[in-house]
Design a protein around this motif. Structure first.
Motif, PDB file in Angstrom:
ATOM      1  N   SER A  39      15.850 -12.630  13.938  1.00 43.95           N
ATOM      2  CA  SER A  39      16.561 -11.652  14.390  1.00 43.95           C
ATOM      3  C   SER A  39      17.212 -11.109  12.812  1.00 43.95           C
ATOM      4  N   ARG A  40      16.467 -12.443  11.523  1.00 40.87           N
ATOM      5  CA  ARG A  40      16.528 -11.877  10.363  1.00 40.87           C
ATOM      6  C   ARG A  40      15.466 -10.841   9.677  1.00 40.87           C
ATOM      7  N   LEU A  41      14.633 -11.033  10.689  1.00 42.44           N
ATOM      8  CA  LEU A  41      13.206 -10.018  10.002  1.00 42.44           C
ATOM      9  C   LEU A  41      13.582  -9.108  10.150  1.00 42.44           C
ATOM     10  N   ARG A  42      12.177  -8.180   9.413  1.00 43.97           N
ATOM     11  CA  ARG A  42      12.052  -6.687   9.462  1.00 43.97           C
ATOM     12  C   ARG A  42      10.541  -6.545   9.856  1.00 43.97           C
ATOM     13  N   THR A  49       8.679  -0.329  -0.023  1.00 47.94           N
ATOM     14  CA  THR A  49       8.134  -1.060  -1.471  1.00 47.94           C
ATOM     15  C   THR A  49       9.326  -1.813  -2.100  1.00 47.94           C
ATOM     16  N   GLY A  50       9.190  -3.115  -2.327  1.00 46.64           N
ATOM     17  CA  GLY A  50      10.306  -3.549  -3.378  1.00 46.64           C
ATOM     18  C   GLY A  50      11.533  -4.293  -1.527  1.00 46.64           C
ATOM     19  N   SER A  51      12.636  -3.965  -2.595  1.00 42.84           N
ATOM     20  CA  SER A  51      13.513  -4.841  -1.186  1.00 42.84           C
ATOM     21  C   SER A  51      13.919  -3.873  -0.090  1.00 42.84           C
ATOM     22  N   GLU A  89      -3.328  -5.578  -1.350  1.00 39.18           N
ATOM     23  CA  GLU A  89      -3.031  -5.591  -2.499  1.00 39.18           C
ATOM     24  C   GLU A  89      -0.937  -5.670  -2.156  1.00 39.18           C
ATOM     25  N   TRP A  90      -1.193  -4.471  -1.234  1.00 39.54           N
ATOM     26  CA  TRP A  90       0.368  -4.439  -1.323  1.00 39.54           C
ATOM     27  C   TRP A  90       0.863  -5.717  -0.667  1.00 39.54           C
ATOM     28  N   ALA A  91       0.735  -5.820   0.853  1.00 34.33           N
ATOM     29  CA  ALA A  91       1.377  -6.665   1.484  1.00 34.33           C
ATOM     30  C   ALA A  91       1.099  -8.564   0.229  1.00 34.33           C
ATOM     31  N   THR A  92       0.363  -8.719  -0.560  1.00 32.89           N
ATOM     32  CA  THR A  92       0.530  -9.772  -1.838  1.00 32.89           C
ATOM     33  C   THR A  92       1.720  -9.248  -2.452  1.00 32.89           C
ATOM     34  N   ARG A  93       1.193  -8.710  -3.137  1.00 30.68           N
ATOM     35  CA  ARG A  93       2.274  -8.249  -3.778  1.00 30.68           C
ATOM     36  C   ARG A  93       3.881  -7.984  -3.210  1.00 30.68           C
ATOM     37  N   HIS A  94       4.526  -8.107  -2.464  1.00 28.82           N
ATOM     38  CA  HIS A  94       6.128  -7.328  -1.591  1.00 28.82           C
ATOM     39  C   HIS A  94       5.715  -8.943  -1.027  1.00 28.82           C
ATOM     40  N   ARG A  95       4.951  -9.900  -0.659  1.00 22.08           N
ATOM     41  CA  ARG A  95       4.573 -11.004   0.378  1.00 22.08           C
ATOM     42  C   ARG A  95       5.027 -11.161   1.643  1.00 22.08           C
TER      43      ARG A  95
END
Length: 312
Positions: free
Chosen positions: A196-199, A238-240, A270-276
């Motif tokens: 439940s903590r996941l997005r 992106t970001g939060s 690249e997006w996945a690496t940048r935003h973990r």
């Protein structure tokens, strides 16, 4: 008199795998030249007629190789214009394989793949029925490793290497009861038992059965847009606002049917690496192709030791 430009590409047919067809070898050579930056984004490739004459092969073989590379996004073509290396393509680097155990190629017996002719020789008859009865009479093994039988994981490792261009060690594979169970276990592991903590990002529209899994576990589901080529990577949050996990179908988007081109695949990694973000690649129907060979899996572009892609 109009003449074709001299062809100087160092194409080596028959050196790597002489048992592969000419179109497969030729497509592989173009991928190598692009990876080694011999061919750069925007470079014009020879016409199919000129290249066929230069190599001494049929034009149909060149056309088949070009069609495969167009389907994968390595090349782009437009009416009235020359075929070029995709201008949006980033430099393609083969993933590091220092920690990956090499596996030997396994030859397979011939199969009758003509339409309407199922292969039943090895699964029908007295020998099969006898083997089934013997196997069912043996007590179930209660010491199966948590990740599944080693022999099965080794067989899947070889299959992924040969069919999906994904080179991994058997210790990196887990056998589950299907895609939904695999996704459920992954969500539970990432959230330490509290999903439940996941997005979780899902394609919109997307495959209903799999996208219901995170909702049933209480995770927040975030729809992400797609178009005729699959996931619209440029529109990802992106970001939060970025999700913890993103479920994608790069080889065959459901229900629109598009295949994610190579430039979008690189941008996605690249997006996945940048935003973990953990990318879950739902590889359903990936090997069912009518106009070209199966596209390499997204996981084949990812680092095998420190990557972001989980192949489902």
């Amino acid at each position: 008199m109009r003449t074709s430009p001299e062809i100087t590409l160092p194409l080596r047919l028959g050196e790597q795998n002489e048992h592969s067809t000419i179109p497969v070898q030729l497509a592989s050579e173009f991928r190598r030249l692009i990876s080694e930056t011999v061919l750069s984004p925007g470079d014009v490739v020879p016409s199919s007629r000129a290249l066929a004459l230069h190599l001494g092969i049929s034009r149909g073989s060149v056309v088949a190789a070009y069609d495969q590379l167009l389907a994968e996004g390595y090349l782009v073509a437009a009416a009235g214009r020359a075929t070029v290396v995709n201008p949006q393509l980033r430099s393609v680097q083969a993933p590091s394989r220092e920690r990956v155990r090499a596996t030997a190629a396994v030859t397979s017996s011939e199969l009758d793949l003509r339409p309407g002719r199922p292969w039943s020789r090895d699964v029908v008859g007295a020998a099969w029925k006898s083997a089934w009865r013997q196997a069912s009479a043996v007590p179930a093994e209660d010491t199966v490793p948590a990740l599944g039988l080693l022999e099965l994981r080794e067989a899947w490792t070889e299959h992924l290497r040969r069919m999906r261009a994904v080179v991994r060690d058997p210790s990196q594979l887990a056998v589950t009861g299907g895609g939904r169970e695999g996704l459920s276990l992954l969500l539970l592991a990432l959230a330490h038992g509290n999903p439940s903590r996941l997005r979780v990002g899902v394609e919109e529209p997307g495959y209903p059965s799999l996208r219901r899994v995170p909702a049933r576990l209480g995770a927040m589901v975030i729809p992400v847009p797609v178009d005729e080529q699959g996931l619209r990577v440029s529109d990802l949050p992106t970001g939060s606002e970025a999700p913890d996990l993103l479920v994608v179908t790069p080889s065959h988007q459901y229900p629109l049917g598009g295949s994610l081109p190579i430039d979008r695949r690189q941008l996605l990694l690249e997006w996945a690496t940048r935003h973990r973000v953990v990318i879950v690649e739902d590889d359903y129907d990936s090997e069912l192709r009518y106009a070209s060979h199966p596209l390499p899996a997204l996981a084949s572009l990812d680092d095998p030791s420190d990557g972001r892609v989980v192949l489902l």
